[in-house]
Motif scaffolding. Structure first.
Motif, PDB file in Angstrom:
ATOM      1  N   SER A 148       0.839  -1.202   0.000  1.00 30.52           N
ATOM      2  CA  SER A 148       0.000   0.000   0.000  1.00 30.52           C
ATOM      3  C   SER A 148       0.873   1.251   0.000  1.00 30.52           C
ATOM      4  CB  SER A 148      -0.916   0.001   1.223  1.00 30.52           C
ATOM      5  OG  SER A 148      -0.163   0.238   2.396  1.00 30.52           O
ATOM      6  N   ILE A 149       0.305   2.344  -0.435  1.00 33.42           N
ATOM      7  CA  ILE A 149       1.032   3.611  -0.483  1.00 33.42           C
ATOM      8  C   ILE A 149       1.460   4.033   0.917  1.00 33.42           C
ATOM      9  CG2 ILE A 149      -1.033   5.059  -0.414  1.00 33.42           C
ATOM     10  CD1 ILE A 149       2.102   5.819  -2.478  1.00 33.42           C
ATOM     11  N   ASP A 150       0.657   3.719   1.923  1.00 34.20           N
ATOM     12  CA  ASP A 150       1.012   4.072   3.298  1.00 34.20           C
ATOM     13  C   ASP A 150       2.285   3.359   3.742  1.00 34.20           C
ATOM     14  OD1 ASP A 150      -1.221   5.734   3.529  1.00 34.20           O
ATOM     15  OD2 ASP A 150      -2.489   4.076   4.200  1.00 34.20           O
ATOM     16  N   LYS A 151       2.405   2.084   3.410  1.00 31.42           N
ATOM     17  CA  LYS A 151       3.619   1.334   3.757  1.00 31.42           C
ATOM     18  C   LYS A 151       4.821   1.879   3.006  1.00 31.42           C
ATOM     19  CE  LYS A 151       1.382  -3.085   4.743  1.00 31.42           C
ATOM     20  NZ  LYS A 151       1.265  -4.490   4.292  1.00 31.42           N
ATOM     21  N   LEU A 152       4.637   2.177   1.723  1.00 33.07           N
ATOM     22  CA  LEU A 152       5.737   2.679   0.914  1.00 33.07           C
ATOM     23  C   LEU A 152       6.211   4.045   1.383  1.00 33.07           C
ATOM     24  CD1 LEU A 152       4.392   1.584  -2.560  1.00 33.07           C
ATOM     25  CD2 LEU A 152       6.336   0.595  -1.350  1.00 33.07           C
ATOM     26  N   ILE A 195      10.002   5.845   1.734  1.00 35.23           N
ATOM     27  CA  ILE A 195      10.298   6.967   0.839  1.00 35.23           C
ATOM     28  C   ILE A 195       9.290   8.054   1.157  1.00 35.23           C
ATOM     29  CG2 ILE A 195      10.515   7.731  -1.552  1.00 35.23           C
ATOM     30  CD1 ILE A 195      12.466   5.482  -0.965  1.00 35.23           C
ATOM     31  N   ASN A 196       9.755   9.224   1.579  1.00 33.77           N
ATOM     32  CA  ASN A 196       8.833  10.239   2.102  1.00 33.77           C
ATOM     33  C   ASN A 196       8.212  11.158   1.049  1.00 33.77           C
ATOM     34  OD1 ASN A 196      11.065  11.693   1.461  1.00 33.77           O
ATOM     35  ND2 ASN A 196      11.357  12.598   3.483  1.00 33.77           N
ATOM     36  N   SER A 197       8.459  10.892  -0.227  1.00 28.75           N
ATOM     37  CA  SER A 197       7.912  11.727  -1.283  1.00 28.75           C
ATOM     38  C   SER A 197       7.299  10.842  -2.370  1.00 28.75           C
ATOM     39  CB  SER A 197       9.030  12.586  -1.881  1.00 28.75           C
ATOM     40  OG  SER A 197       8.648  13.132  -3.117  1.00 28.75           O
ATOM     41  N   LEU A 215      11.914   6.744  -8.615  1.00 29.87           N
ATOM     42  CA  LEU A 215      12.791   5.644  -8.222  1.00 29.87           C
ATOM     43  C   LEU A 215      12.290   4.305  -8.760  1.00 29.87           C
ATOM     44  CD1 LEU A 215      15.250   4.805  -6.448  1.00 29.87           C
ATOM     45  CD2 LEU A 215      13.626   4.500  -4.581  1.00 29.87           C
ATOM     46  N   SER A 216      11.000   4.044  -8.615  1.00 27.53           N
ATOM     47  CA  SER A 216      10.460   2.762  -9.066  1.00 27.53           C
ATOM     48  C   SER A 216      10.472   2.652 -10.600  1.00 27.53           C
ATOM     49  CB  SER A 216       9.051   2.531  -8.518  1.00 27.53           C
ATOM     50  OG  SER A 216       8.179   3.560  -8.901  1.00 27.53           O
ATOM     51  N   ALA A 217      10.250   3.754 -11.302  1.00 24.49           N
ATOM     52  CA  ALA A 217      10.295   3.722 -12.769  1.00 24.49           C
ATOM     53  C   ALA A 217      11.714   3.460 -13.277  1.00 24.49           C
ATOM     54  CB  ALA A 217       9.769   5.041 -13.341  1.00 24.49           C
ATOM     55  N   ARG A 218      12.682   4.120 -12.664  1.00 25.49           N
ATOM     56  CA  ARG A 218      14.080   3.889 -13.058  1.00 25.49           C
ATOM     57  C   ARG A 218      14.496   2.447 -12.774  1.00 25.49           C
ATOM     58  NH1 ARG A 218      17.508   9.236 -11.198  1.00 25.49           N
ATOM     59  NH2 ARG A 218      16.456  10.677 -12.600  1.00 25.49           N
ATOM     60  N   ARG A 219      14.093   1.959 -11.611  1.00 27.03           N
ATOM     61  CA  ARG A 219      14.440   0.584 -11.243  1.00 27.03           C
ATOM     62  C   ARG A 219      13.760  -0.411 -12.176  1.00 27.03           C
ATOM     63  NH1 ARG A 219      17.456  -3.328 -10.420  1.00 27.03           N
ATOM     64  NH2 ARG A 219      16.757  -4.904  -8.951  1.00 27.03           N
ATOM     65  N   ALA A 220      12.527  -0.142 -12.570  1.00 26.61           N
ATOM     66  CA  ALA A 220      11.812  -1.023 -13.501  1.00 26.61           C
ATOM     67  C   ALA A 220      12.539  -1.112 -14.832  1.00 26.61           C
ATOM     68  CB  ALA A 220      10.379  -0.525 -13.697  1.00 26.61           C
ATOM     69  N   VAL A 239      11.173  -1.650  -2.587  1.00 26.07           N
ATOM     70  CA  VAL A 239      11.115  -0.494  -1.679  1.00 26.07           C
ATOM     71  C   VAL A 239      10.493  -0.913  -0.359  1.00 26.07           C
ATOM     72  CG1 VAL A 239      10.021   1.748  -1.265  1.00 26.07           C
ATOM     73  CG2 VAL A 239      11.031   1.244  -3.503  1.00 26.07           C
ATOM     74  N   ASN A 240       9.403  -1.640  -0.429  1.00 27.80           N
ATOM     75  CA  ASN A 240       8.693  -2.066   0.769  1.00 27.80           C
ATOM     76  C   ASN A 240       9.567  -2.939   1.675  1.00 27.80           C
ATOM     77  OD1 ASN A 240       6.282  -2.176   2.382  1.00 27.80           O
ATOM     78  ND2 ASN A 240       6.023  -4.276   1.694  1.00 27.80           N
ATOM     79  N   GLN A 241      10.419  -3.753   1.079  1.00 34.37           N
ATOM     80  CA  GLN A 241      11.291  -4.638   1.859  1.00 34.37           C
ATOM     81  C   GLN A 241      12.604  -3.968   2.257  1.00 34.37           C
ATOM     82  OE1 GLN A 241      11.768  -8.586   0.274  1.00 34.37           O
ATOM     83  NE2 GLN A 241       9.630  -8.701  -0.354  1.00 34.37           N
ATOM     84  N   GLY A 242      12.769  -2.708   1.890  1.00 28.50           N
ATOM     85  CA  GLY A 242      13.960  -1.973   2.282  1.00 28.50           C
ATOM     86  C   GLY A 242      15.190  -2.279   1.445  1.00 28.50           C
ATOM     87  N   LYS A 243      15.011  -2.964   0.328  1.00 31.29           N
ATOM     88  CA  LYS A 243      16.125  -3.307  -0.555  1.00 31.29           C
ATOM     89  C   LYS A 243      16.419  -2.201  -1.563  1.00 31.29           C
ATOM     90  CE  LYS A 243      16.545  -7.506   1.052  1.00 31.29           C
ATOM     91  NZ  LYS A 243      17.754  -8.041   1.643  1.00 31.29           N
ATOM     92  N   LEU A 244      15.433  -1.387  -1.867  1.00 30.11           N
ATOM     93  CA  LEU A 244      15.594  -0.283  -2.812  1.00 30.11           C
ATOM     94  C   LEU A 244      15.323   1.019  -2.062  1.00 30.11           C
ATOM     95  CD1 LEU A 244      16.048   0.693  -5.720  1.00 30.11           C
ATOM     96  CD2 LEU A 244      13.604   0.369  -6.114  1.00 30.11           C
ATOM     97  N   TYR A 245      16.301   1.901  -2.076  1.00 30.80           N
ATOM     98  CA  TYR A 245      16.182   3.170  -1.365  1.00 30.80           C
ATOM     99  C   TYR A 245      17.029   4.206  -2.088  1.00 30.80           C
ATOM    100  CZ  TYR A 245      20.546   1.390   0.497  1.00 30.80           C
ATOM    101  OH  TYR A 245      21.810   0.870   0.613  1.00 30.80           O
ATOM    102  N   TYR A 246      16.996   5.414  -1.617  1.00 30.70           N
ATOM    103  CA  TYR A 246      17.806   6.463  -2.208  1.00 30.70           C
ATOM    104  C   TYR A 246      18.481   7.245  -1.096  1.00 30.70           C
ATOM    105  CZ  TYR A 246      14.710  10.239  -0.839  1.00 30.70           C
ATOM    106  OH  TYR A 246      14.004  11.145  -0.111  1.00 30.70           O
ATOM    107  N   THR A 247      19.559   7.888  -1.452  1.00 26.39           N
ATOM    108  CA  THR A 247      20.247   8.784  -0.519  1.00 26.39           C
ATOM    109  C   THR A 247      20.358  10.146  -1.171  1.00 26.39           C
ATOM    110  OG1 THR A 247      22.398   8.097  -1.356  1.00 26.39           O
ATOM    111  CG2 THR A 247      21.581   6.944   0.582  1.00 26.39           C
ATOM    112  N   VAL A 248      20.394  11.161  -0.357  1.00 26.91           N
ATOM    113  CA  VAL A 248      20.492  12.525  -0.850  1.00 26.91           C
ATOM    114  C   VAL A 248      21.966  12.895  -0.911  1.00 26.91           C
ATOM    115  CG1 VAL A 248      19.909  14.929  -0.395  1.00 26.91           C
ATOM    116  CG2 VAL A 248      18.273  13.121   0.125  1.00 26.91           C
TER     117      VAL A 248
END
Length: 69
Positions: free
Chosen positions: A6-10, A14-16, A23-28, A55-64
């Motif tokens: 769900s969007i709430d979990k995601l 990822i706060n935005s 991020l998900s489109a690039r990864r796809a 993303v939900n499992q914490g395997k895909l993330y981003y850093t600033v």
């Protein structure tokens, strides 16, 4: 039909929504080219869905990058 994850979990990872979509489109696209996944078990049949599961499992993330700002 309920979408998982769900969007709430995601949004906990990822706060935005914009960042989440980008991020998900690039990864796809990356998965489509390489056929490599960060998770072994996934429910989705589409690359974007698998990226969101990552993303939900914490395997895909981003850093600033502070220097880029």
């Amino acid at each position: 039909m309920m979408l998982e994850p769900s969007i709430d979990k995601l949004m906990q990872n990822i706060n935005s929504k914009y960042t989440l979509v980008t991020l998900s489109a690039r990864r796809a696209r990356q998965m489509q080219e390489t056929n490599k996944y960060l998770i072994e078990n996934y429910d989705s049949e589409k690359y974007v869905g698998i990226a969101l599961e990552e993303v939900n499992q914490g395997k895909l993330y981003y850093t600033v990058d502070e220097d880029a700002e």
